[in-house]
Design an enzyme around this catalytic site. Structure first.
Site, short mmCIF file in Angstrom:
data_model
loop_
_atom_site.label_atom_id
_atom_site.label_comp_id
_atom_site.label_asym_id
_atom_site.label_seq_id
_atom_site.Cartn_x
_atom_site.Cartn_y
_atom_site.Cartn_z
N CYS A 2 -12.47 107.83 -12.30
CA CYS A 2 -13.12 109.11 -12.07
C CYS A 2 -13.10 109.94 -13.35
O CYS A 2 -12.77 109.45 -14.42
CB CYS A 2 -12.41 109.86 -10.95
N ARG A 50 -15.29 111.05 -8.43
CA ARG A 50 -14.61 109.82 -8.05
C ARG A 50 -15.54 108.62 -7.98
O ARG A 50 -16.66 108.71 -7.48
CB ARG A 50 -13.96 110.01 -6.66
N LEU A 51 -15.04 107.49 -8.52
CA LEU A 51 -15.64 106.17 -8.32
C LEU A 51 -14.65 105.39 -7.47
O LEU A 51 -13.51 105.15 -7.88
CB LEU A 51 -15.86 105.47 -9.65
N GLY A 77 -7.56 107.60 -13.46
CA GLY A 77 -6.88 106.42 -13.95
C GLY A 77 -6.39 105.53 -12.83
O GLY A 77 -6.82 105.63 -11.68
N GLU A 78 -5.47 104.65 -13.19
CA GLU A 78 -4.86 103.74 -12.23
C GLU A 78 -3.38 103.59 -12.57
O GLU A 78 -3.02 103.40 -13.74
CB GLU A 78 -5.52 102.35 -12.30
#
Length: 634
Positions: A2, A50-51, A77-78
């Site tokens: 995102c 957001r994706l 992020g992740e």
């Protein structure tokens, strides 16, 4: 994946910027086309796009607040170890309302304060607002995988994932001429500077904490390189290889978690092939993607990518492109750039991301290995300079020859002459000057001469020297090649390589994950001696040796190829009209007032000579800048 944006107002005047929050979020829709959200409380506003990567329901939407409504987070992020962290928090009594890494970050901050950030394994830019304390915590990941821009004046502080958002919030669009000068040398802008005065790139591994209208910045992570500890490394070379395979396998496994289609970039080089080999262990019929260059066989590595794909039984797709296919995407790619960035391989990454996104939402890449383990030609050059000897001295002795022979990246012989001339220059320079020369397309003098007289007066000599000194702080005359690699990790990686991948993948709503930049892998890499990375015959030695059994023999110790695009051909053909009749025409240069028309004219003359050297890269830098200027400044 995102994008985030936000405002923290210090005064009533600053609060007026909260009205621009929606526009700043809209500006980064390609980072997050699936949903958006906003949060405004008193003097703070947070925006989010957001994706969807994981199927985490509406509870995963942001901005996200805790149950009591005191804390609110936006996060890009992740976090790959969030499940482990969540389990520990549950044992301590924390209750969760979603399965997201976002909520884990929020609960960690509530429970442990700012020190929590050292526990995160992943890549991110984030901001957490505390209503009760009226404080804001903003942080960026260890290596700068995710971008984060900051602007601050007496009335407010802005932050955002992209300059588009910053401009929508209302940052002053005043050129930083010191940054421009460095851009004309490197073709990108090193942090913390940006193209605009006052807008800064937050340094990787740093955070800001705002409370009582006071802003405190701190480094929360630095690559733990200690030459004394490296010298005492007791692991044998065989043990080092085993450890690297173990760490990389764990890093890849952590990055395979997704509820959407996932794949891997497979260029045919060592790094992406290693990632593919490891991912294929855990993902049957892994999706892999390569770009082939029909018109440029010297740079086409699909033969090697196909060997790797066959070896590991991947579901392999080759996007075979002509030069015309590449050229057709130039203007789309350039229009996405909101800061001048002239690494020409961005075009190939843009197309690869676009085509890959049609089939998957997440892709693994091999970025970071070259900087850590010594994969570039300049690393072998640095090794040979330090080794010295007859051959190295002979190259310098033939300076007169390199000066007169034609030089060009577009032929084997011309490129070899160009490389030998650069090596010869490096032999005669100190370590800092050599590093800067080999990182640049133009000298400081050439960059200065390209500016108009008025622009030159705006380049503060002390500021320019200070920025260069800060970039080269890790280099010492008595140091070794690891210091060069450390400098690459703090300059080339975040501001060229990772910027390129983030911008071009986000332009196509694709998430790219980089297993080599797992912090456990990076920390291990900088515990290794130079002898494990580069020797007289091989670059990136330990990576090639550790994974030799996993890869086709044809890949071992191959010359490195990058994502090259035929700029020189285009500039002498399809782009010639754009150069001569539009972006670099004399009348436009004179009316703009930034560049020296005579110097630009000289570059164009060299472009069409029999010895263009690297001039096409310098002209590409001007094309990118002029396109950006017309879009955002004219």
């Amino acid at each position: 994946m995102c994008g985030i944006t936000g405002v923290f107002a210090f005064t009533e005047t600053g609060r007026q910027s909260l009205a621009n929050l929606q526009a700043s979020t809209d500006a980064i829709i390609r980072r997050g086309p699936d949903s958006e959200g906003h949060f405004v409380y008193d003097q703070c506003g947070l925006g989010f796009r957001r994706l969807a990567i994981l199927d985490l329901s509406a509870d995963g939407n942001q901005p996200m607040s805790d149950a009591a409504g005191r804390y609110t987070i936006v996060f890009n992020g992740e976090i790959f170890n969030f499940r482990e962290l969540r389990e520990k928090l549950v044992k301590r009594g924390c209750q969760f309302h979603s399965q997201t890494d976002t909520e884990v970050i929020l609960q960690l901050y509530i429970t442990e304060g700012r020190g929590f950030i050292k526990k995160l394994n992943g890549f991110f830019a984030l901001a957490i607002f505390d209503k009760e304390e009226n404080s804001l915590f903003i942080a960026r990941d260890r290596y700068g995988v995710k971008p984060l821009l900051i602007y601050r004046d007496e009335d407010k502080l802005f932050f955002a994932s992209e300059m588009k958002s910053m401009m929508a919030l209302g940052v002053p669009r005043k050129l930083d001429y010191v940054a421009l000068s460095q851009y004309l040398q490197l073709n990108y802008i090193p942090g913390p500077a940006s193209i605009f005065k006052g807008v800064k790139k937050m340094l990787p591994g740093h955070y800001l904490y705002i409370k009582d209208n006071k802003v405190v910045g701190k480094a929360w992570y630095k690559i733990p390189y200690d030459p004394k500890k490296v010298a005492k490394n007791k692991l044998s070379y065989e043990q080092q290889q085993k450890k690297l395979v173990e760490l990389m396998d764990g890093a890849v496994q952590r990055r395979l978690v997704a509820d959407v289609p996932l794949g891997a970039f497979l260029s045919g080089g060592i790094d992406s092939s290693v990632i593919t080999a490891l991912a294929a262990r855990h993902t049957p019929h892994l999706n892999t993607f390569s770009i082939g260059f029909k018109d440029e066989p010297f740079f086409d590595e699909t033969k090697y990518a196909n060997l790797v794909a066959a070896r590991h039984n991947t579901n392999h797709t080759v996007f075979s492109l002509t030069n015309n296919d590449l050229y057709e995407h130039i203007h789309d790619m350039l229009s996405y750039l909101d800061e001048p960035f002239a690494d020409s391989s961005a075009l190939a990454v843009y197309i690869l991301s676009q085509r890959t996104r049609q089939k998957v939402t997440v892709a693994l890449s091999g970025d970071g290995a070259d900087e850590m383990f010594g994969g570039y030609n300049k690393h072998m050059g640095e090794f040979k300079v330090r080794q010295g000897g007859f051959k190295a001295e002979a190259v310098t002795g033939l300076n007169f020859l390199w000066d007169v022979l034609p030089k060009s990246r577009n032929s084997f012989l011309g490129n070899r002459v160009r490389q030998l001339q650069r090596f010869s220059r490096g032999m005669l320079a100190g370590v800092k000057d050599r590093y800067w020369d080999w990182a640049s397309f133009a000298s400081a003098t050439d960059a200065r001469n390209l500016l108009s007289a008025e622009s030159r007066r705006k380049v503060g000599k002390k500021a320019l020297a200070k920025r260069r000194k800060d970039i080269l702080e890790h280099l010492h005359a008595d140091g070794d090649l690891n210091e060069v690699l450390l400098t690459d990790m703090t300059l080339v990686l975040p501001y060229d390589m990772l910027t390129k991948v983030d911008m071009m993948s986000m332009a196509n709503s694709l998430e790219v994950r980089t297993p080599f930049l797992d912090y456990k892998v990076v920390n291990f890499a900088f515990s290794l001696p130079v002898s494990s990375k580069v020797d007289a015959t091989m670059k990136k030695k330990i990576v090639q040796d550790a994974f030799r059994s996993e890869l086709p023999a044809e890949l071992y110790d191959r010359p490195k190829h990058g994502f090259e695009v035929p700029l020189l051909k285009w500039m002498r053909g399809e782009l010639r009209s754009l150069i001569e009749n539009d972006l670099l025409r004399d009348e436009f240069i004179e009316s703009q007032g930034i560049f020296d028309v005579t110097a630009v004219r000289a570059l164009k003359t060299q472009l069409f000579s029999r010895s263009p050297g690297d001039v096409h890269a310098r002209i590409w830098g001007l094309i990118v800048f002029q396109t950006w200027w017309k879009q955002y400044m004219a």
